[in-house]
Design a protein around this motif. Structure first.
Motif, mmCIF file in Angstrom:
data_model
loop_
_atom_site.group_PDB
_atom_site.id
_atom_site.type_symbol
_atom_site.label_atom_id
_atom_site.label_comp_id
_atom_site.label_asym_id
_atom_site.label_seq_id
_atom_site.Cartn_x
_atom_site.Cartn_y
_atom_site.Cartn_z
ATOM 1 N N GLY A 112 0.823 -1.197 0.000
ATOM 2 C CA GLY A 112 0.000 0.000 0.000
ATOM 3 C C GLY A 112 0.860 1.250 0.000
ATOM 4 O O GLY A 112 2.090 1.184 -0.069
ATOM 5 N N ILE A 113 0.216 2.404 0.069
ATOM 6 C CA ILE A 113 0.891 3.703 0.085
ATOM 7 C C ILE A 113 0.445 4.472 1.324
ATOM 8 O O ILE A 113 -0.752 4.589 1.601
ATOM 9 C CB ILE A 113 0.560 4.519 -1.187
ATOM 10 C CG1 ILE A 113 1.004 3.770 -2.441
ATOM 11 C CG2 ILE A 113 1.225 5.889 -1.133
ATOM 12 C CD1 ILE A 113 2.505 3.572 -2.562
ATOM 13 N N ASP A 114 1.404 4.967 2.064
ATOM 14 C CA ASP A 114 1.095 5.783 3.232
ATOM 15 C C ASP A 114 0.447 7.086 2.760
ATOM 16 O O ASP A 114 1.066 7.850 2.002
ATOM 17 C CB ASP A 114 2.374 6.081 4.015
ATOM 18 C CG ASP A 114 2.087 6.729 5.363
ATOM 19 O OD1 ASP A 114 1.321 7.706 5.393
ATOM 20 O OD2 ASP A 114 2.637 6.248 6.367
ATOM 21 N N PRO A 115 -0.789 7.382 3.167
ATOM 22 C CA PRO A 115 -1.474 8.586 2.673
ATOM 23 C C PRO A 115 -0.834 9.889 3.134
ATOM 24 O O PRO A 115 -1.081 10.951 2.561
ATOM 25 C CB PRO A 115 -2.893 8.440 3.243
ATOM 26 C CG PRO A 115 -2.732 7.576 4.444
ATOM 27 C CD PRO A 115 -1.619 6.637 4.122
ATOM 28 N N VAL A 116 -0.006 9.825 4.171
ATOM 29 C CA VAL A 116 0.625 11.031 4.698
ATOM 30 C C VAL A 116 1.975 11.291 4.040
ATOM 31 O O VAL A 116 2.256 12.383 3.527
ATOM 32 C CB VAL A 116 0.799 10.933 6.237
ATOM 33 C CG1 VAL A 116 1.497 12.183 6.771
ATOM 34 C CG2 VAL A 116 -0.550 10.740 6.909
ATOM 35 N N THR A 117 2.823 10.256 4.014
ATOM 36 C CA THR A 117 4.181 10.432 3.475
ATOM 37 C C THR A 117 4.302 10.034 2.009
ATOM 38 O O THR A 117 5.247 10.426 1.331
ATOM 39 C CB THR A 117 5.176 9.597 4.294
ATOM 40 O OG1 THR A 117 4.869 8.198 4.138
ATOM 41 C CG2 THR A 117 5.104 9.968 5.762
ATOM 42 N N GLY A 118 3.358 9.229 1.514
ATOM 43 C CA GLY A 118 3.440 8.769 0.136
ATOM 44 C C GLY A 118 4.418 7.623 -0.062
ATOM 45 O O GLY A 118 4.660 7.197 -1.186
#
Length: 283
Positions: A112-118
């Motif tokens: 997945g992708i961290d929504p905060v850091t990308g």
């Protein structure tokens, strides 16, 4: 007139040139085939016939067996092999309800992708996610497996001759090479990091026996988990992953055959009716 003859001459020469090239290629290929030195054939065994429930024109899935096969894949095979063409939601086709599918998916970690850091991360799976790979890339897979990349198992039974029986035979067929085999074929001795299996064409493969003892998996339905039973169950499950519509295709085939038979009889009777008044001419 002269121009026409020139065009025809060029066409003839071009055709002759193509014919000579084709003849040359055929002769060279035939010579190479006849003089090629082939490696000695190792006497591997043909897969055993395990008589699965879905064999034959009227075969059906054994849903309990498919669920046992999923358990074997989940607890044994998934450590090395991916199942990248199968989504968690597909498990509803083998008897799991919506809640069970959601719970199974949530227990898996998918990329997945961290929504905060990308940045790349992992998250609990969703029913729409596909089975995750055990390795981030092919380089990591090769490094962890003696430089041999474990194949994806989604379509493995379609990619091998007699695939279901082959997978079951391979998994249950690990053994030491016999003295007679080694005396006749010394090259059949397994080298460092290789394991002997008479059902593998090269007789030796880099995959260690994944099913090494009875009871390695505990079945929820109480079935005794022998090596042969686990091999059969996971082979059946991988047959479903490779062709989930196998049984539906067979069931559809019967009405189609009946329709074609009816249409053939109808066409024959129609032909007789149409041509009944036409008498053949006497010689």
């Amino acid at each position: 007139m002269t121009k026409l003859l020139s065009i025809r001459l060029v066409a003839i020469l071009a055709g002759l040139g193509f014919a000579l090239v084709a003849l040359y290629s055929f002769v060279v290929g035939a010579f190479a085939f006849l003089t090629e030195e082939t490696a000695p054939h190792l006497p591997y065994e043909e897969p055993r016939d395990f008589a699965f429930s879905f064999d034959g024109p009227a075969g059906k899935w054994d849903v309990q067996q498919l669920q046992r096969g999923l358990k074997v894949y989940d607890e044994v095979c998934s450590a090395c092999h991916s199942l990248k063409f199968v989504a968690f939601r597909n498990l509803s086709q083998i008897g799991y309800d919506e809640g069970q599918v959601k719970a199974y998916a949530a227990a898996k970690q998918v990329p997945g992708i961290d929504p905060v850091t990308g940045e790349a991360t992992t998250r609990p799976g969703l029913p729409t996610d596909y089975f995750p790979s055990p390795y981030p890339n092919a380089v990591a897979a090769a490094a962890a497996n003696n430089n041999a990349i474990p194949p994806d198992l989604s379509l493995i039974t379609k990619a091998r001759g007699d695939g279901t029986n082959y997978v079951a035979s391979l998994l249950s067929g690990y053994q030491e090479p016999s003295a007679e085999l080694l005396a006749e074929h010394p090259e059949a001795a397994p080298g460092p990091g290789l394991y002997h299996n008479p059902y593998f064409p090269n007789l030796n493969l880099a995959m260690a026996p994944p099913l090494s003892m009875d009871g390695q998996v505990t079945y929820d339905d109480g079935t005794e988990a022998t090596i042969e039973q686990m091999s059969k169950d996971v082979a059946a499950f991988l047959t479903w992953t490779a062709e989930p519509t196998l049984v539906q295709r067979k069931q559809t085939g019967w009405p189609v055959l009946i329709f074609l038979l009816f249409a053939t009889v109808l066409a024959y009777l129609s032909k007789n009716q149409i041509w009944a008044a036409v008498k053949p001419k006497k010689k």
